[in-house]
Design a protein around this motif. Sequence first.
Motif: not given
Length: 341
Positions: A87-107
């Motif tokens: 919510l309120g993603s803007g440039a989605s900068e911080k979300s990359r940290l979460l995406l990296n962690a999720l995808r490292a776990r095949q999520l």
Amino acid sequence: MPVSPDITSPMLSAPLRAELRRDVLRGLGSPQKWLPPKWLYDATGSELFEQITVLPDYYPFPAERALLESCSGAIAEASGARTLIELGSGASEKSRLLLNALRARQLGTAYVPVDVSSSALSQAADALRAEYPGLTVAPVLADFTADLELPPVEGPRLVAFLGGTFGNLLPAERAVFLRTLRSQLAPSDGLLLGCDLIKDPAVIRAAYDDPTGVTGAFSKNVLTVLNREFDGDFDLAAFDHAVLWDSHNQWIEMRLRSRHRQTVTLRGLGLAVTFAAGEDLRTEISAKFEPDRLAAEVRAAGLEISRLWTEPTHHYGLALISPAHDRAVDAVRPRLGEDVG
């Protein structure tokens, strides 16, 4: 700082101008004058806020980023999220940290950025599709502060509400936000909430009143927006930036204080507004939370804090929140730096 409308163009679209008109008539017509903080962010305001985030005393931005860097793995593990909704993603900068962690776990197979800025959504979506092959990116153009509706995407879903924006909402608005969100969460879904914590008020004030004047220029920028949109004659030099710590409500207020008695005209609204000498116009609140108080607000909405992470100074926290189970949750009282559950 709050999510912002798409006001980067020279003039607002008709729907946004109508929304601004309603806010101006309500806020400037109140005994305590106020304006919603989202109107601070046109192109100039957004640029000024970027400058604020790197100021030495502005702790929220680096504190939250540091927390995400250290805790993203634990967040991914605890949430098991297939879809990240921001919510309120803007440039989605911080979300990359979460995406990296999720995808490292095949999520993390899908990412749904929600914002009211079409340009920010488009740019972020294009960049993320290029950076993360195979990631489904489904941007949603919406003002979640007015009409929150989660998309029906693959679960478990993790809703990220970062940047301390939750604290820009008044208590009644926070209650509505949490209840509305709870009504749309499945049992396996979660909310990741960035929350600024109670600390020495001097530290808080310094973050909103830098000696270089950048924060003051940021606050005054809303007057520029009103001048532009409604043919106004606000004199920015006739207002001083002021910061107030409200110990009762536990929030900081940014205000613009009239230097002398004056009447401002917004010709596009047919409106004349008189300010007394020393009268304030509130441009933002930013609530700070004690863990017990945050847990109580969450619990009242049928949610519970399952884990709470804080950085070493305990200035900032990330709370992982889930729908409350049938068991009593009154015993769940997270303390600073403690994981609960």
